[in-house]
Motif scaffolding. Sequence first.
Motif, PDB file in Angstrom:
ATOM      1  N   VAL A   1       5.665  10.878   0.324  1.00  0.00           N
ATOM      2  CA  VAL A   1       6.964  10.840   0.996  1.00  0.00           C
ATOM      3  C   VAL A   1       7.622  12.210   0.840  1.00  0.00           C
ATOM      4  O   VAL A   1       7.572  12.798  -0.238  1.00  0.00           O
ATOM      5  CB  VAL A   1       7.873   9.762   0.361  1.00  0.00           C
TER       6      VAL A   1
ATOM      7  N   LEU B   1       9.459  -9.334  -1.297  1.00  0.00           N
ATOM      8  CA  LEU B   1       9.075  -7.974  -1.711  1.00  0.00           C
ATOM      9  C   LEU B   1       9.708  -7.595  -3.049  1.00  0.00           C
ATOM     10  O   LEU B   1       9.102  -6.887  -3.847  1.00  0.00           O
ATOM     11  CB  LEU B   1       9.518  -6.963  -0.656  1.00  0.00           C
TER      12      LEU B   1
ATOM     13  N   LYS C   1      -2.554  -4.283  -3.423  1.00  0.00           N
ATOM     14  CA  LYS C   1      -2.898  -3.760  -2.096  1.00  0.00           C
ATOM     15  C   LYS C   1      -1.692  -3.872  -1.172  1.00  0.00           C
ATOM     16  O   LYS C   1      -1.374  -2.945  -0.429  1.00  0.00           O
ATOM     17  CB  LYS C   1      -4.087  -4.549  -1.538  1.00  0.00           C
ATOM     18  N   PHE C   2      -1.018  -5.027  -1.237  1.00  0.00           N
ATOM     19  CA  PHE C   2       0.143  -5.209  -0.372  1.00  0.00           C
ATOM     20  C   PHE C   2       1.238  -4.206  -0.707  1.00  0.00           C
ATOM     21  O   PHE C   2       1.875  -3.629   0.167  1.00  0.00           O
ATOM     22  CB  PHE C   2       0.696  -6.633  -0.478  1.00  0.00           C
ATOM     23  N   LEU C   3       1.468  -4.013  -1.997  1.00  0.00           N
ATOM     24  CA  LEU C   3       2.518  -3.076  -2.410  1.00  0.00           C
ATOM     25  C   LEU C   3       2.107  -1.628  -2.160  1.00  0.00           C
ATOM     26  O   LEU C   3       2.934  -0.722  -2.248  1.00  0.00           O
ATOM     27  CB  LEU C   3       2.859  -3.274  -3.886  1.00  0.00           C
ATOM     28  N   GLY C   4       0.841  -1.444  -1.852  1.00  0.00           N
ATOM     29  CA  GLY C   4       0.401  -0.100  -1.510  1.00  0.00           C
ATOM     30  C   GLY C   4       0.035   0.747  -2.713  1.00  0.00           C
ATOM     31  O   GLY C   4      -0.034   1.973  -2.622  1.00  0.00           O
TER      32      GLY C   4
ATOM     33  N   TYR D   1       6.423   0.591  -5.597  1.00  0.00           N
ATOM     34  CA  TYR D   1       5.987   0.163  -4.267  1.00  0.00           C
ATOM     35  C   TYR D   1       4.935   1.115  -3.682  1.00  0.00           C
ATOM     36  O   TYR D   1       4.705   1.131  -2.477  1.00  0.00           O
ATOM     37  CB  TYR D   1       7.203   0.025  -3.332  1.00  0.00           C
ATOM     38  N   GLY D   2       4.338   1.903  -4.562  1.00  0.00           N
ATOM     39  CA  GLY D   2       3.236   2.750  -4.116  1.00  0.00           C
ATOM     40  C   GLY D   2       3.659   3.986  -3.360  1.00  0.00           C
ATOM     41  O   GLY D   2       2.852   4.587  -2.654  1.00  0.00           O
ATOM     42  N   PHE D   3       4.929   4.377  -3.500  1.00  0.00           N
ATOM     43  CA  PHE D   3       5.387   5.598  -2.833  1.00  0.00           C
ATOM     44  C   PHE D   3       5.462   6.741  -3.833  1.00  0.00           C
ATOM     45  O   PHE D   3       5.883   6.555  -4.970  1.00  0.00           O
ATOM     46  CB  PHE D   3       6.764   5.395  -2.192  1.00  0.00           C
TER      47      PHE D   3
ATOM     48  N   MET E   1      -2.726 -10.689   7.168  1.00  0.00           N
ATOM     49  CA  MET E   1      -1.605 -10.506   6.234  1.00  0.00           C
ATOM     50  C   MET E   1      -0.294 -10.781   6.953  1.00  0.00           C
ATOM     51  O   MET E   1      -0.143 -10.457   8.123  1.00  0.00           O
ATOM     52  CB  MET E   1      -1.652  -9.069   5.689  1.00  0.00           C
TER      53      MET E   1
ATOM     54  N   PHE F   1      10.489   3.956  -6.594  1.00  0.00           N
ATOM     55  CA  PHE F   1       9.557   4.147  -5.472  1.00  0.00           C
ATOM     56  C   PHE F   1       8.115   3.889  -5.908  1.00  0.00           C
ATOM     57  O   PHE F   1       7.320   3.341  -5.159  1.00  0.00           O
ATOM     58  CB  PHE F   1       9.665   5.565  -4.901  1.00  0.00           C
TER      59      PHE F   1
ATOM     60  N   ASP G   1       1.228   6.513  -1.129  1.00  0.00           N
ATOM     61  CA  ASP G   1       1.700   7.151   0.094  1.00  0.00           C
ATOM     62  C   ASP G   1       2.698   8.259  -0.215  1.00  0.00           C
ATOM     63  O   ASP G   1       3.725   8.022  -0.847  1.00  0.00           O
ATOM     64  CB  ASP G   1       2.399   6.117   0.986  1.00  0.00           C
TER      65      ASP G   1
END
Lengths: 208, 208
Positions: free
Chosen positions: A86, A10, A76-79, A107-109, A1, A104, A84
């Motif tokens: 925070v 992004l 997957k890239f963006l999560g 972007y997977g946060f 990647m 957020f 995740d």
Amino acid sequence: MNKNITSQTLSRLPLYFNYLTSLPESRKNGNISATAIAEALGLNDVQVRKDLASVSQGGRPKVGYVTNELIGDIGKFLGFANHDGVVVVGMGNFGRAMLENKSFADYGFDVVCGFDCDEKLVGTEINGKPILNVSMLREFCQNKNIHIGIITVPESAAQEVCNEMAEAGIKYILNFAPIYLTAPAGIAIHNENISITLAMLARKTNQE
Amino acid sequence: MNKNITSQTLSRLPLYFNYLTSLPESRKNGNISATAIAEALGLNDVQVRKDLASVSQGGRPKVGYVTNELIGDIGKFLGFANHDGVVVVGMGNFGRAMLENKSFADYGFDVVCGFDCDEKLVGTEINGKPILNVSMLREFCQNKNIHIGIITVPESAAQEVCNEMAEAGIKYILNFAPIYLTAPAGIAIHNENISITLAMLARKTNQE
């Protein structure tokens, strides 16, 4: 990647993701080309091709991508698979804005908790997220396996909070206090000083 | 003047300025070397020398700078003489944080007014600064000769506010709405998407 993905790329990835996931199932099971995505979104097709190539190796000449695979690669890239967690330390207006920031999630946060030392705030909720005493930071992060922290305390408290985050197992720190912090080895920190950003913008063409 | 000054240099200039202006008058009328400043502040002297050279041409080998001239050069670069007015549109928590941000003053920025379309907020004050209806933006900026604007509205309103700022004579726009805005010709815009900043920090080493 590709590690060297640009912030411009992004910023477009959520657009592609939202477009692709909005397609009917029949098209998701088929192929799609960068050109078709570019046309649908009104973007430059060379740019789209480069963006997609930086997050997926599934593109084939004249065929394009298997749509569902591309959705999976971007997600997957963006999560998105990660969600995740925070934590945010410092519940002034800036910290509150972080707890209310809907972007957020794109972007997977997942901002899960705020921390402060003000007993009037501790025990309350902001946007449905609990506010805990900063003395709980270590226990909370270790129990919940949290590795990302945002610092929104005043300048005078920022280095101490940074050190406490390091002890709590935080690996990535985004610092908004207007002071340049250095983190212990093994921890990635980004110092985001809004005054400097504004000065870079408004002075760089003024000061000749 | 060096246009390509780095954000690291910019982050240290207020330190130098505060140190130099705190010296007794007798020393301000004398000379000072980069080495002496570096020692006083615990910084690397090569770094200090480079920082000062990027904002002042007054340094002489073995003599250093005339202290008062150096203070003037740094202050001029930071824009202290300017007190550049700044307006903020969008009075959510993020916008409020901008009105309360003390660090802007270190870079010669003076946030003078907030704008919103919520009639409950219009007419109130935040941190002593008036909140006006966004319909007043053009008149206010033209009367007060304001050229810097910060956007802290939701994504859906951001492009419209950007256009209104352009019509109001704003030349520099700092956008915090999570959308990539393009400004009309002649206007410099910086899109600061905090989610992307966090993604760049936390994913770039995750996604190999």
